[in-house]
Design a protein around this motif. Structure first.
Motif, PDB file in Angstrom:
ATOM      1  N   SER A 501       0.810  -1.219   0.000  1.00  0.00           N
ATOM      2  CA  SER A 501       0.000   0.000   0.000  1.00  0.00           C
ATOM      3  C   SER A 501       0.842   1.266   0.000  1.00  0.00           C
ATOM      4  N   GLY A 542       0.666  -7.206   2.616  1.00  0.00           N
ATOM      5  CA  GLY A 542      -0.573  -6.475   2.427  1.00  0.00           C
ATOM      6  C   GLY A 542      -1.611  -7.354   1.757  1.00  0.00           C
ATOM      7  N   ASP A 543      -2.522  -6.733   1.032  1.00  0.00           N
ATOM      8  CA  ASP A 543      -3.625  -7.451   0.391  1.00  0.00           C
ATOM      9  C   ASP A 543      -3.494  -7.408  -1.121  1.00  0.00           C
ATOM     10  N   GLU A 544      -4.166  -8.350  -1.783  1.00  0.00           N
ATOM     11  CA  GLU A 544      -4.171  -8.399  -3.243  1.00  0.00           C
ATOM     12  C   GLU A 544      -4.790  -7.137  -3.834  1.00  0.00           C
ATOM     13  N   GLU A 545      -5.779  -6.555  -3.117  1.00  0.00           N
ATOM     14  CA  GLU A 545      -6.474  -5.378  -3.630  1.00  0.00           C
ATOM     15  C   GLU A 545      -5.730  -4.074  -3.375  1.00  0.00           C
ATOM     16  N   THR A 549       0.067  -3.551  -5.293  1.00  0.00           N
ATOM     17  CA  THR A 549       0.298  -4.974  -5.555  1.00  0.00           C
ATOM     18  C   THR A 549       0.554  -5.248  -7.027  1.00  0.00           C
ATOM     19  N   SER A 567      -0.251 -11.421   4.068  1.00  0.00           N
ATOM     20  CA  SER A 567      -0.911 -10.446   4.941  1.00  0.00           C
ATOM     21  C   SER A 567      -0.484 -10.626   6.382  1.00  0.00           C
TER      22      SER A 567
END
Length: 879
Positions: A501, A542-545, A549, A567
């Motif tokens: 992010s 973090g996250d895929e979204e 990323t 994550s």
């Protein structure tokens, strides 16, 4: 015989005849007041979310109406039709996006609805659609429904109207192009204002085209020209995207609208034999390019992700894997997945040629046990020799403010540091290691040096804390690559750890997103490092979204390395350790080694083996039983030597392996050696697919989902020139290929036909081979049709036509769709039970007649049938 007994016999025969005839009696028609309605809902992409909401709202209002016993059902369709609610459902289903939204087969939806309706009563179907069909003939299906007395109402739904340019048609000027001739394609785009067209050939990007469509044009036509297409069948994918005014004047680059539809077409190009090259660097090594050109072969470099799509290389005469990494993942942009390996194995079995080279990735221990290992004519060493090559590892850690976030009892930065120290412990004392923490600049906590000094620096590393701002990714990569370039170890690797992010500076000296036009992107930096033999692994937390990323994935892909996403900070130790262990257990050797011939081989014809130069690096492999080893490498651990060049036949094709890398391992000596160049040229020619097959004509016909292929030989062709096998691939709207199973049937002298069924894909590619695997015919079939989203709303002309064909109405209210039809179908009542009842009554009548038709004395005093003398007793009248 008395009259009564004769009448009994007639009645009995009639009863038997009724029983025997009852199964064949036709049903009786009687009026039926039953009512059934099936709603056919369009859920293709052109409907969009707003269109589906409108359709679902209409269904909810229908079910809320007092229906007086009307039975309701729902069919939904996109590229395929599906029954969502059978006739008689108690509540309305919710229609959601289906599995094939890129197509619209209204005809299939009507067919399924017609099959769902009962055969009696008042029957109707209601079409909720924009009528922008891309497949099938809806008018034909509605005519069939009208003949059966089914009313068809139509509710037009405008669906989504995109505010982005849309490609409405792609038309090549010619489906078949001669050798060295350009391919010209006309593209129709619906839009007003500036836009850019992006297009690819077999997944390889072509030069984009900027256009400006004047207002008032129904469609703007753009001509795309591929000036030098290589031979073979090529799939072109075309899409359009917006271009803001400031970008039109050169101020920047616009982002592509999400989900912008693509259109496909295919063209066949005549030409000489060609080779497809997959490489870790994404290009063709100069030594290999020269050898292919001198062998009379066209060279075509394809991105690694195309390796899983056999249609892109099934027609090639040779496939070369130049220092390519293998992967066990389902999808991997930088390595050969198991699906890609399986496709390559089938390619060789069916007559293709394959050459695999060593290197940092090629013939590495990860090859052992893979599907590809079955084809390679050398044994893969799944663990390195005791003399493992030196390793240089740089670990770059994100120390931005987000890394201060807690994960259990520790922060993210603390877990990352411990993972880095554990990874460094796996290395040997003589290996080189560096650890740095990065925010807006690089802080070398452990400069690049021997691993043995890490023990005294460990407390210093553990004092690193999170800072502020995001990590400058370009700065981290630039500094790490600069440090690794100064050492000459055969294995040089970077592990980049960053927050998904907060990854800043994605372009050189451009920290934040914005006007970075003309700046060097981090992906290019990673690609250049890979070409120098430096590999990279990216670990994102973090996250895929998360917003960054995709960027970190692109960096890993450009670097030819892996990308990990976690994550949970607790996973970092496992990830870092696994990556370092892979490096430490390599079978790559960096030392000058002599090359000698192993025996007679076609690749060595006319070669003076004494003049072959040394190689500076190679991959340890073993000799394989059944393989023809041409060259050997001297190895003190193995007096018999190790394979340098080996080949063998696999199925109908041939496979070869070279235990060094074309970029680094060949070195200047091999690149400039006439004898080495001759070996490579003759190896390439030896592995080529058989090319002296009798050429045949192939024709592809496509109608909806049915594909028909016809192969015809020239009149003078001998019987042995008959095609032995056929490969048929369909290409869907997303560019993915699917194999269609077909069998050739002889239909006359020199003529064969094969039929199969696809899923309605717009492109079909056909290749026929003879009994030796030689390619003898290649053809392409194409259905030119509008893409799913046209941005023109509902086709109200077609909506009105469909309703008129079947006595329907346009845009009826939910209540009106429940009304009775003009031609209800009668109910068919079975008649065989009545025939059996009549037969049973006749049996009773027969019994009565037989009773009264017998003599009077026999009726009053019946014989005792169990008496022994009953058969001899005679009744005489009294005197």
């Amino acid at each position: 015989m008395t009259p009564i007994r004769a009448l009994s016999l007639v009645v009995r025969v009639l009863a038997i005849a009724l029983v025997l005839a009852s199964p064949w009696l036709k049903p009786r028609k009687k009026p039926s007041g039953a009512r059934s309605v099936v709603y056919v809902v369009d859920r293709s992409a052109s409907m969009g979310g707003a269109g589906l909401d409108e359709a679902n709202g209409y269904l909810a209002r229908v079910w809320a109406e007092p229906n007086d016993g009307v039975r309701l059902g729902v069919v939904a369709f996109d590229g395929r039709a599906e029954l969502l609610a059978p006739v008689g459902a108690s509540e309305a289903p919710v229609v959601r996006e289906g599995k094939d939204p890129s197509s619209s087969d209204l005809a299939a939806g009507i067919r399924l609805a017609l099959a769902t309706l009962p055969s009696e009563g008042h029957r109707a179907m209601v079409l909720l659609t924009d009528a922008r069909q891309t497949r099938g003939d809806a008018s034909l299906e509605v005519r069939r429904a009208a003949q059966m007395g089914v009313r068809v109402d139509a509710v037009p739904i405008d669906g989504v109207t995109p505010d982005a340019p849309v490609v409405t048609a792609v038309r090549p000027r010619a489906s078949h192009v001669a050798e060295r001739q350009p391919v010209a394609i006309d593209v129709d785009v619906r839009y007003e204002g500036p836009f850019v067209i992006n297009w690819t050939r077999d997944g390889v990007p072509m030069a984009p085209r900027m256009e400006h469509a004047p207002a008032g044009e129904a469609a703007h036509t753009v001509e795309l020209v591929d000036p030098t297409p290589p031979p073979g069948v090529h799939v072109y994918e075309v899409r359009a995207r917006t271009l803001p005014a400031w970008s039109w004047h050169g101020g920047g680059v616009a982002s592509e609208p999400k989900g912008a539809p693509a259109a496909l077409t295919a063209v066949s190009v005549e030409g000489k034999a060609y080779a497809v090259v997959f490489s870790s660097a994404g290009d063709i090594p100069p030594v290999l390019k020269t050898a292919l050109a001198e062998s009379g072969l066209e060279a075509r470099a394809l991105p690694m992700e195309r390796a899983a799509d056999p249609v892109t290389y099934a027609g090639a005469d040779l496939v070369i894997l130049a220092d390519v990494r293998v992967s066990g993942a389902a999808t991997d942009d930088t390595g050969l997945t198991r699906a890609a390996q399986t496709s390559l194995v089938e390619y060789v079995q069916q007559g293709g040629g394959l050459l695999v080279t060593g290197g940092v990735f090629g013939l590495a221990p990860e090859y052992a046990g893979t599907p590809l290992a079955r084809v390679i004519p050398v044994e893969i060493e799944d663990r390195g020799h005791v003399e493992d090559p030196p390793v240089a590892l740089a670990i770059m850690l994100d120390r931005s403010g987000s890394m201060a976030a807690p994960v259990g009892a520790h922060t993210k930065i603390e877990l990352a540091i411990e993972a880095s120290l554990a990874a460094a412990e796996v290395l040997r004392p003589t290996d080189q290691v560096a650890i740095a923490s990065v925010d807006t600049e690089t802080h070398w906590d452990v400069s690049l040096g021997p691993q043995e000094r890490l023990a005294e620096l460990r407390p210093q590393v553990r004092r690193v804390t999170a800072g502020g701002g995001g990590i400058y990714v370009y700065t981290a990569m630039r500094d790490a690559y600069a440090a690794l370039e100064r050492v000459k170890t055969p294995i040089r690797h970077l592990i980049l750890f960053s927050d998904t992010s907060d990854s800043e500076e994605q372009f050189e000296n451009c920290p934040f997103a914005g006007d970075c036009a003309g700046r060097k992107p981090a992906e290019t930096l990673a690609r250049e490092a890979r070409a120098k033999g430096i590999t990279t692994t990216v670990v994102g937390i973090g996250d895929e979204e998360a917003q960054d990323t995709p960027f970190l994935r692109r960096v890993a892909a450009a670097a030819g390395g892996r990308f990990y996403l976690t994550s949970e900070g607790a996973d970092l130790r496992r990830i870092f350790l696994s990556e370092t262990r892979v490096l430490a257990q390599s079978n790559l050797r960096e030392k000058k080694t002599t090359v000698s011939p192993a025996g007679v081989h076609p690749a060595l014809e006319g070669v003076d083996a004494r003049r072959l130069p040394e190689v500076s690096a190679y991959v340890e492999t073993g000799r394989r039983v059944g393989a023809d080893t041409a060259l050997l490498l001297a190895d003190g651990a193995r007096p018999e030597g190790r394979p340098m060049l080996a080949t063998w036949r696999y199925g109908l094709g041939k496979a070869g392996a070279i235990a060094t890398d074309f970029s680094e391992g060949w070195g200047e000596a091999w690149a400039s050696s006439a004898e080495a160049s001759k070996v490579l040229r003759q190896t390439v020619r030896f592995l080529l697919r058989q090319s002296d097959a009798r050429r045949a004509d192939a024709t592809v016909r496509m109608r909806d989902r049915v594909v028909e292929v016809e192969i015809e030989l020239p009149p003078d062709a001998p019987t042995i020139a008959a095609p032995s096998a056929i490969d048929v691939f369909s290409v869907d709207a997303a560019g993915a290929s699917h194999k269609i199973a077909m069998t050739l049937d002889a239909r006359g002298p020199g003529r064969w036909v094969a039929r199969g069924r696809g899923a309605g894909e717009p492109i079909v590619i056909v290749r026929a081979r003879d009994a030796r695997g030689a390619l003898m015919a290649e053809a392409v079939g194409r259905q030119d049709r509008a893409p799913e989203i046209t941005g023109a709303g509902a086709d109200r002309r077609l909506v009105a036509e469909l309703a008129n064909l079947a006595d329907g109405r346009v845009a009826p209210s939910p209540r009106d769709t429940l009304l009775r039809t003009r031609r209800p179908a009668p109910e068919l009542a079975v008649t065989w039970p009545y025939a059996l009842l009549v037969a049973a009554a006749l049996v009773v009548v027969d019994l009565v007649l037989r009773r009264f038709g017998a003599p009077r004395r026999a009726r009053s005093a019946p014989l005792r049938l169990d008496s022994p003398s009953a058969a001899r007793t005679t009744v005489r009248p009294a005197a």
